[in-house]
Motif scaffolding. Structure first.
Motif, PDB file in Angstrom:
ATOM      1  N   ASP A 247      -2.224   6.791  64.999  1.00  6.67           N
ATOM      2  CA  ASP A 247      -2.298   7.889  64.031  1.00  6.67           C
ATOM      3  C   ASP A 247      -2.895   7.447  62.748  1.00  6.67           C
ATOM      4  OD1 ASP A 247      -0.508   9.251  65.661  1.00  6.67           O
ATOM      5  OD2 ASP A 247       1.377   8.621  64.584  1.00  6.67           O
ATOM      6  N   VAL A 248      -3.409   8.229  62.283  1.00  2.78           N
ATOM      7  CA  VAL A 248      -4.110   7.932  60.767  1.00  2.78           C
ATOM      8  C   VAL A 248      -3.290   8.287  59.741  1.00  2.78           C
ATOM      9  CG1 VAL A 248      -6.031   8.671  59.313  1.00  2.78           C
ATOM     10  CG2 VAL A 248      -6.377   8.489  61.576  1.00  2.78           C
ATOM     11  N   VAL A 249      -3.139   7.295  58.843  1.00  2.23           N
ATOM     12  CA  VAL A 249      -1.845   7.220  58.063  1.00  2.23           C
ATOM     13  C   VAL A 249      -2.398   7.809  56.767  1.00  2.23           C
ATOM     14  CG1 VAL A 249      -0.174   5.907  56.843  1.00  2.23           C
ATOM     15  CG2 VAL A 249      -1.137   5.237  59.000  1.00  2.23           C
ATOM     16  N   VAL A 250      -1.895   8.697  56.064  1.00  2.00           N
ATOM     17  CA  VAL A 250      -2.374   9.423  55.103  1.00  2.00           C
ATOM     18  C   VAL A 250      -1.342   9.465  53.873  1.00  2.00           C
ATOM     19  CG1 VAL A 250      -3.331  11.814  54.079  1.00  2.00           C
ATOM     20  CG2 VAL A 250      -3.998  10.793  56.359  1.00  2.00           C
ATOM     21  N   GLY A 251      -1.812   9.382  52.780  1.00  2.00           N
ATOM     22  CA  GLY A 251      -0.920   9.525  51.543  1.00  2.00           C
ATOM     23  C   GLY A 251      -0.584  10.720  50.857  1.00  2.00           C
ATOM     24  N   THR A 252       0.281  10.936  50.056  1.00  2.00           N
ATOM     25  CA  THR A 252       0.255  12.361  49.750  1.00  2.00           C
ATOM     26  C   THR A 252      -0.136  12.414  47.910  1.00  2.00           C
ATOM     27  OG1 THR A 252       2.808  11.652  49.324  1.00  2.00           O
ATOM     28  CG2 THR A 252       2.179  13.238  51.108  1.00  2.00           C
ATOM     29  N   ASP A 258       1.536   4.907  47.155  1.00  2.00           N
ATOM     30  CA  ASP A 258       0.817   5.490  48.130  1.00  2.00           C
ATOM     31  C   ASP A 258       0.222   4.405  49.081  1.00  2.00           C
ATOM     32  OD1 ASP A 258       2.314   7.729  48.735  1.00  2.00           O
ATOM     33  OD2 ASP A 258       0.669   9.091  47.905  1.00  2.00           O
ATOM     34  N   LEU A 261       2.480   2.224  50.586  1.00  2.00           N
ATOM     35  CA  LEU A 261       2.901   2.673  51.716  1.00  2.00           C
ATOM     36  C   LEU A 261       1.910   2.782  52.983  1.00  2.00           C
ATOM     37  CD1 LEU A 261       5.162   5.417  50.492  1.00  2.00           C
ATOM     38  CD2 LEU A 261       5.806   3.435  51.463  1.00  2.00           C
TER      39      LEU A 261
ATOM     40  N   GLU B 387       7.425   9.702  51.841  1.00  2.00           N
ATOM     41  CA  GLU B 387       6.889   9.156  53.246  1.00  2.00           C
ATOM     42  C   GLU B 387       5.351   9.462  53.103  1.00  2.00           C
ATOM     43  OE1 GLU B 387       8.647   7.914  55.304  1.00  2.00           O
ATOM     44  OE2 GLU B 387      10.734   8.012  54.763  1.00  2.00           O
ATOM     45  N   VAL B 388       4.627   8.546  54.045  1.00  5.23           N
ATOM     46  CA  VAL B 388       3.158   9.079  54.254  1.00  5.23           C
ATOM     47  C   VAL B 388       3.102  10.165  55.450  1.00  5.23           C
ATOM     48  CG1 VAL B 388       2.464   6.851  53.455  1.00  5.23           C
ATOM     49  CG2 VAL B 388       3.147   6.937  55.712  1.00  5.23           C
ATOM     50  N   VAL B 389       2.133  10.782  55.543  1.00  7.24           N
ATOM     51  CA  VAL B 389       1.725  11.676  56.557  1.00  7.24           C
ATOM     52  C   VAL B 389       0.954  10.772  57.652  1.00  7.24           C
ATOM     53  CG1 VAL B 389       0.526  13.865  56.986  1.00  7.24           C
ATOM     54  CG2 VAL B 389       1.521  13.444  54.791  1.00  7.24           C
ATOM     55  N   LEU B 390       1.478  11.086  59.056  1.00  2.89           N
ATOM     56  CA  LEU B 390       0.725  10.707  60.028  1.00  2.89           C
ATOM     57  C   LEU B 390      -0.109  11.723  60.808  1.00  2.89           C
ATOM     58  CD1 LEU B 390       3.649   8.348  61.645  1.00  2.89           C
ATOM     59  CD2 LEU B 390       1.634   7.631  60.237  1.00  2.89           C
TER      60      LEU B 390
END
Lengths: 368, 402
Positions: A247-252, A258, A261, B387-390
């Motif tokens: 999965d590509v990990v994306v912050g918010t 972030d 994380l 949390e981070v988005v996968l």
């Protein structure tokens, strides 16, 4: 009541400073503790890398790339080797491809460990998370030493394969390490992620909105933490990355927290890739037959990979001789660094160092 | 049995007896004023030597313990188990070049290296190290500690101003703000204890804990936490080590100091850390009181246990930011200390003194305050965990094409 007259002061942070990751200088204009202006000054570690690269022959440049980002040497070699292979149209053997992925993903884990360790160092948690991370980094270094004979400057990737096959001890030890890595990441998270002070310090500090991040050309965890799901392994799969499930990990939000994380979760994703690569590792040759003299055809090539710090690209021009005519590096640290003034303005002086830590710089790569 | 008790008694009182024996010997051939003077001088000498000597031990102890926290050995080269490491460090510091920056204010710069160390030794004078082992049992004991303890700030500010360095100037501003802010909750939290005792004298505080048959940490746990937190900030230790802030402003106020002057700052810092542990022991942990072991052994046992907590904090916690530090003092510690003081005063009037019922009432009141704060100010369930988005493969290929 009349306003108190205040003055800004200019502080010269660096080139010798404990948290600038090497010889990096910042000219800070401060209003009390608040940062008004930041001017990064780079070039103290300039060592003519690109020009020397033009005088080395094609094969000599492979170990030379180790000196770019010395935290993740395998990734640098990978990018260079892939670029040359693209230029000369060489296919590396299947087993070599898998070995390369294993090495590079181990490298990504090491890099993120060190990045998180340094970030916590700069937060003032003096060296405890760093030592925890380095303890595990040593295990990876042992694997490197066993395969390549060197811990930090492996010179393991060759044009058209890898230098040597894996030693018999490698696979069991690597599998053991990969199985144990999630427990380490959990340990690190228990120490850091929920810590009240870390959250106070890191949340909403150094926010980089996605459009600004793209405008500055940021890549890697810095860009993904801002919410842009851009990973070259996914966007433009190179080598055999299209075979792996990750999965590509994306912050918010796009702040320091972030980025932390994203790095933690990317380590977990790397473990996933490692598990798949170790499972599917085929038997066979590890390098194409060696040639006495390597001369790629005339032409130019740009190849980029997702290095742990971002997009690492090599632009090579060949005039048909045994050394490159032009050897240009697009270094992720250098490009990511440009967003530093944007992120620091209006914050406190203590935030500047953690923003630097969250960008994850290596001066060897910035100055080249 | 009797013999054992007498031996214990002897060991317990060994230093007191030694002192009275010495004074009686001196009285044979000296007038009374001379004996008093000499004995005072001897006491001061013992305290100073103890202070300096304990550095050798504390320094190695801290580095060893922090080494274990960080999964390494700590100093282990010089002397048995590395115990002489401090000697090597001292030799290094003493032989280093003594630098005074050209533009520094010479007088203040040089004086500042000596100033912080004086109050640290003065504080040791009123601490009861064991039964009857106190250099000066002042009736204003704790007030004296507060008054003298705040003098250290002046030394640090002199150092930061006098060395004419921008980092140390920043550090000086931080120091003054921090020390003044944290003195208030520190004193306010102890006032509750002083209400229970009815005296400021350190000796009578220990005696009162004997009469309650409980250390005050049971009666005043909140005050203990408040005192210890603000005292840690008062002596600039992690997580409140902003004046030093090695990753931000390099070394803060002692950035320009080298050699023996730097060692003086280091010395003051270590003795300060030791003395806040000693004060906390006296005020909250029953001082030298404890079964079987000699009284001074109990005192040092408790003090060093607290010191390990200090080292633990240093090994684990990141540093706060300046504004957060101020917020924490004024918005959390001061209101809590005031609440504690108010309720303590109320409960102390209502319950009988020196009774288990009274102790229970104090404990209940503390638990109520702590729970109230935990529920109102820091509700854990309300806090969101980010949390981070996968992005899995299929989603991103769509995003890439669009």
């Amino acid at each position: 009541m009349s306003e108190l007259k205040t003055e800004t002061i200019t502080v010269n942070m660096g080139p010798q400073h404990p948290s600038t990751h090497g010889v990096f200088r910042l000219i800070l204009t401060l209003d009390g503790e608040t940062v008004v202006d930041v001017e990064p000054v780079v070039g103290y570690l300039h060592r003519n890398h690109e020009k020397i690269g033009e005088y080395n022959n094609w094969i000599q440049n492979t170990p030379f790339t180790d000196r770019l980002d010395y935290i993740s040497p395998m990734s640098n070699e990978f990018a260079y080797v892939l670029a040359v292979e693209k230029l000369a149209e060489i296919e590396s053997p299947e087993r070599a491809n898998y070995i390369r992925i294993i090495m590079v993903e181990l490298n990504r884990i090491v890099n993120h460990m060190v990045a998180v360790g340094f970030l916590l160092n700069e937060l003032g948690c003096f060296f405890t998370p760093m030592f925890y991370a380095i303890r595990w980094r040593e295990l990876v270094m042992d694997l490197y030493e066993m395969t390549a004979g060197s811990r930090m400057m492996p010179n393991y990737f060759w044009i058209g394969g890898v230098a040597a096959d894996l030693p018999p001890r490698f696979l069991p030890e690597c599998k053991e390490l990969v199985a144990a890595l999630p427990s380490f990441i959990d340990e690190l998270e228990r120490l850091i992620t929920d810590s009240e002070i870390v959250q106070m310090r890191c949340k909403n500090v150094g926010i980089l909105p996605p459009d600004v991040a793209v405008a500055y050309g940021c890549t890697g965890p810095l860009l993904r933490a801002s919410g842009v799901p851009y990973d070259i392994r996914r966007a433009e799969p190179y080598s055999i990355y299209d075979r792996f499930d990750f999965d590509v990990v994306v912050g918010t939000v796009g702040d320091v927290y972030d980025r932390y994380l994203v790095r933690i979760v990317e380590m977990r994703q790397s473990v996933r890739i490692l598990e798949q690569a170790l499972r599917d590792l085929p038997e066979g040759e590890t390098a194409t037959p060696k040639k006495k003299k390597f001369t790629p055809p005339q032409g130019d090539v740009y190849h980029r990979i997702e290095a742990p710090k971002g997009e690492l690209g090599f632009y090579l021009v060949s005039d048909g001789s045994d050394h490159p005519y032009r050897y240009k590096i697009r270094a992720p640290s250098f490009v990511n660094l440009q967003s530093l003034p944007y992120m620091c303005k209006g914050h406190k002086i203590a935030d500047v160092v953690i923003v630097i830590g969250s960008i994850d710089l290596t001066m060897g790569e910035v100055d080249r | 049995m009797e013999l054992v008790q007498r031996i214990l008694q002897f060991v317990d009182q060994i230093f007191v007896n030694l002192s009275s024996w010495a004074s009686s010997q001196l009285a044979n051939f000296l007038p009374e004023w001379a004996v008093t003077f000499l004995m005072m001088f001897a006491t001061v000498l013992v305290l100073v030597v103890f202070g300096l000597g304990s550095i050798i031990w504390i320094n190695v102890f801290e580095r060893k313990v922090i080494g274990r926290f960080q999964d390494r050995y700590g100093p282990n080269r010089f002397g048995p188990w590395g115990l002489l490491q401090c000697v090597a460090d001292m030799i290094k510091l003493l032989t280093k070049e003594d630098i005074t920056p050209t533009k520094a204010d010479r007088l203040i710069y040089n004086l500042a290296a000596v100033v912080p160390i004086v109050p640290t030794f003065l504080i040791l004078a009123v601490i009861p190290f064991g039964r009857g082992m106190v250099a000066a049992d002042l009736s204003i004991g704790f007030l004296y500690i507060v008054a003298v303890g705040s003098l250290g700030t002046i030394g640090i500010f002199m150092a930061s101003w006098g060395s004419r360095n921008k980092y140390s100037l920043l550090s000086g501003i931080r120091t003054v703000a921090q020390m003044i802010s944290y003195e208030i909750p520190m004193v306010l939290s102890v006032v509750g204890v002083l209400l229970l005792v009815g005296s400021l004298s350190m000796v009578s505080i220990v005696d009162a804990q004997g009469q309650w048959r409980l250390p005050f940490i049971v009666l005043q746990p909140l005050a203990f936490v408040l005192y210890f937190t603000s005292a840690v900030a008062e002596v600039n230790r992690s997580p409140f080590d902003l004046p030093e802030g090695e990753s931000e402003i390099v070394a803060g106020y002692h950035i320009e100091y080298s050699g023996i002057k730097f060692a003086m700052f280091l010395l003051a810092e270590y003795i300060n850390a030791f003395s806040i542990c000693a004060i906390a022991t006296t005020l909250f942990l029953g001082g030298w009181r404890g079964p079987v072991l000699p009284s001074w052994a109990w005192f040092f046992l408790k003090t060093y246990s607290l010191y390990i907590v200090l080292i633990w904090l240093r090994a684990t916690l990141p540093r706060l930011r300046v504004d957060q530090l101020m917020n924490f003092a004024w918005k959390t510690l001061v209101p809590l200390a005031l609440a504690n003081l108010m309720v303590t005063a109320l409960v102390a009037k209502l319950v009988p003194q020196y009774s288990l019922i009274g102790a229970g009432a104090f404990l209940v009141m503390n638990v109520v305050i702590i729970l109230g704060i935990a529920l109102v100010k820091y509700p854990r369930w309300k806090r969101e965990r980010r949390e981070v988005v996968l992005v899995p493969r299929s989603a991103s290929s769509q995003a890439g094409s669009s």
